[in-house]
Design a protein around this motif. Sequence first.
Motif, PDB file in Angstrom:
ATOM      1  N   ALA A 121       0.830  -1.204   0.000  1.00  0.00           N
ATOM      2  CA  ALA A 121       0.000   0.000   0.000  1.00  0.00           C
ATOM      3  C   ALA A 121       0.864   1.253   0.000  1.00  0.00           C
ATOM      4  CB  ALA A 121      -0.928  -0.002   1.215  1.00  0.00           C
ATOM      5  N   ALA A 122       1.956   1.220   0.772  1.00  0.00           N
ATOM      6  CA  ALA A 122       2.859   2.362   0.832  1.00  0.00           C
ATOM      7  C   ALA A 122       3.526   2.598  -0.529  1.00  0.00           C
ATOM      8  CB  ALA A 122       3.919   2.132   1.908  1.00  0.00           C
ATOM      9  N   LYS A 123       3.929   1.496  -1.187  1.00  0.00           N
ATOM     10  CA  LYS A 123       4.559   1.603  -2.512  1.00  0.00           C
ATOM     11  C   LYS A 123       3.566   2.144  -3.539  1.00  0.00           C
ATOM     12  CE  LYS A 123       7.223  -1.065  -5.906  1.00  0.00           C
ATOM     13  NZ  LYS A 123       6.488  -0.523  -7.057  1.00  0.00           N
ATOM     14  N   LYS A 124       2.331   1.656  -3.461  1.00  0.00           N
ATOM     15  CA  LYS A 124       1.301   2.120  -4.390  1.00  0.00           C
ATOM     16  C   LYS A 124       1.052   3.612  -4.207  1.00  0.00           C
ATOM     17  CE  LYS A 124      -3.407   1.112  -5.945  1.00  0.00           C
ATOM     18  NZ  LYS A 124      -4.611   0.262  -5.714  1.00  0.00           N
ATOM     19  N   ALA A 125       0.989   4.044  -2.943  1.00  0.00           N
ATOM     20  CA  ALA A 125       0.770   5.459  -2.656  1.00  0.00           C
ATOM     21  C   ALA A 125       1.951   6.303  -3.140  1.00  0.00           C
ATOM     22  CB  ALA A 125       0.558   5.663  -1.160  1.00  0.00           C
ATOM     23  N   ALA A 126       3.171   5.786  -2.932  1.00  0.00           N
ATOM     24  CA  ALA A 126       4.367   6.500  -3.379  1.00  0.00           C
ATOM     25  C   ALA A 126       4.412   6.599  -4.902  1.00  0.00           C
ATOM     26  CB  ALA A 126       5.616   5.798  -2.857  1.00  0.00           C
ATOM     27  N   ASP A 127       4.049   5.492  -5.575  1.00  0.00           N
ATOM     28  CA  ASP A 127       4.032   5.494  -7.046  1.00  0.00           C
ATOM     29  C   ASP A 127       2.993   6.471  -7.572  1.00  0.00           C
ATOM     30  OD1 ASP A 127       6.005   3.605  -7.057  1.00  0.00           O
ATOM     31  OD2 ASP A 127       4.672   1.901  -7.441  1.00  0.00           O
ATOM     32  N   ALA A 128       1.817   6.491  -6.920  1.00  0.00           N
ATOM     33  CA  ALA A 128       0.757   7.407  -7.344  1.00  0.00           C
ATOM     34  C   ALA A 128       1.192   8.860  -7.151  1.00  0.00           C
ATOM     35  CB  ALA A 128      -0.520   7.134  -6.548  1.00  0.00           C
ATOM     36  N   LYS A 129       1.865   9.121  -6.028  1.00  0.00           N
ATOM     37  CA  LYS A 129       2.360  10.470  -5.748  1.00  0.00           C
ATOM     38  C   LYS A 129       3.422  10.881  -6.763  1.00  0.00           C
ATOM     39  CE  LYS A 129       4.168  13.275  -1.947  1.00  0.00           C
ATOM     40  NZ  LYS A 129       4.618  13.257  -0.531  1.00  0.00           N
ATOM     41  N   LYS A 130       4.296   9.924  -7.097  1.00  0.00           N
ATOM     42  CA  LYS A 130       5.345  10.192  -8.070  1.00  0.00           C
ATOM     43  C   LYS A 130       4.755  10.468  -9.447  1.00  0.00           C
ATOM     44  CE  LYS A 130       9.627   8.175  -9.873  1.00  0.00           C
ATOM     45  NZ  LYS A 130      10.529   6.982  -9.826  1.00  0.00           N
ATOM     46  N   THR A 131       3.750   9.664  -9.831  1.00  0.00           N
ATOM     47  CA  THR A 131       3.093   9.860 -11.128  1.00  0.00           C
ATOM     48  C   THR A 131       2.392  11.212 -11.192  1.00  0.00           C
ATOM     49  OG1 THR A 131       2.750   7.475 -11.372  1.00  0.00           O
ATOM     50  CG2 THR A 131       1.362   8.924 -12.711  1.00  0.00           C
ATOM     51  N   ALA A 132       1.697  11.563 -10.098  1.00  0.00           N
ATOM     52  CA  ALA A 132       0.996  12.851 -10.051  1.00  0.00           C
ATOM     53  C   ALA A 132       1.980  14.010 -10.145  1.00  0.00           C
ATOM     54  CB  ALA A 132       0.186  12.942  -8.762  1.00  0.00           C
ATOM     55  N   ALA A 133       3.119  13.871  -9.458  1.00  0.00           N
ATOM     56  CA  ALA A 133       4.135  14.922  -9.501  1.00  0.00           C
ATOM     57  C   ALA A 133       4.715  15.065 -10.903  1.00  0.00           C
ATOM     58  CB  ALA A 133       5.240  14.612  -8.498  1.00  0.00           C
TER      59      ALA A 133
END
Length: 240
Positions: free
Chosen positions: A79-91
């Motif tokens: 879940a943490a990795k998914k959230a980090a990936d989503a944040k990275k993609t959004a950025a």
Amino acid sequence: MSKRATIQHSTRPSVSRVRGAVLAAGLGASMVLGAGAAFASGTTSAPGTATLAAGATADSVAQQAEAQSKAATAAKQAAAKKAADAKKTAAAKKASAKKKAASWKAPVDHYELSASYGTGGARWAAKHSGQDFAVPIGTKVNAAHAGTVVKAGPNGGGDGPAYGNAVVIKHANGKYSQYAHLSKINVHIGQHVNTGQKIALSGNTGNSSGPHLHFEIRTTPNYGSALNPVSFLRSVHVSV
């Protein structure tokens, strides 16, 4: 001593014999009870069996708890990795959009420059107010920069019939870009467009000597406020 007295004495049990009988009876009872106790105890588990069973159950519970803990940790990490990936993609998308909004580009991708800004002659009532890009009819026309459409339609979008079908876009830096002689318009007044977005197809409408895109940079949305578009594009790092 008389004979009678002798007989009576001989038939009476001695104290020692009575005590022996009682002891024997007690011993026999003890043995019987002991045997029964031993028999009864033989029907139960052997010593240590219950302890072993309890230990096995405890080990099983511990293993299950450990497996559940590992699964929970793995789920948390995923879940943490998914959230980090989503944040990275959004950025990344935000950075790309910001870069795109800040950039400029030529209004068409493949072209030849024809009539330049300031050119005079019989074809114009005044000197040429834009830069012409010679392209075939139907060539995709891009927004040179992000902005809001303020004019779109025939009659130059309100600037006069000489421009044919035209679009004018207002940009955040206070400048306006104009696209004329279009064969088709794909945007409407009030629409926001991004840099490079398709806004129209080139054509040969209005006062045109052949298929091309007329492009202007203005300080207002109206005719008469044009700047040299090639010089402006170079100032924003676009070479044409």
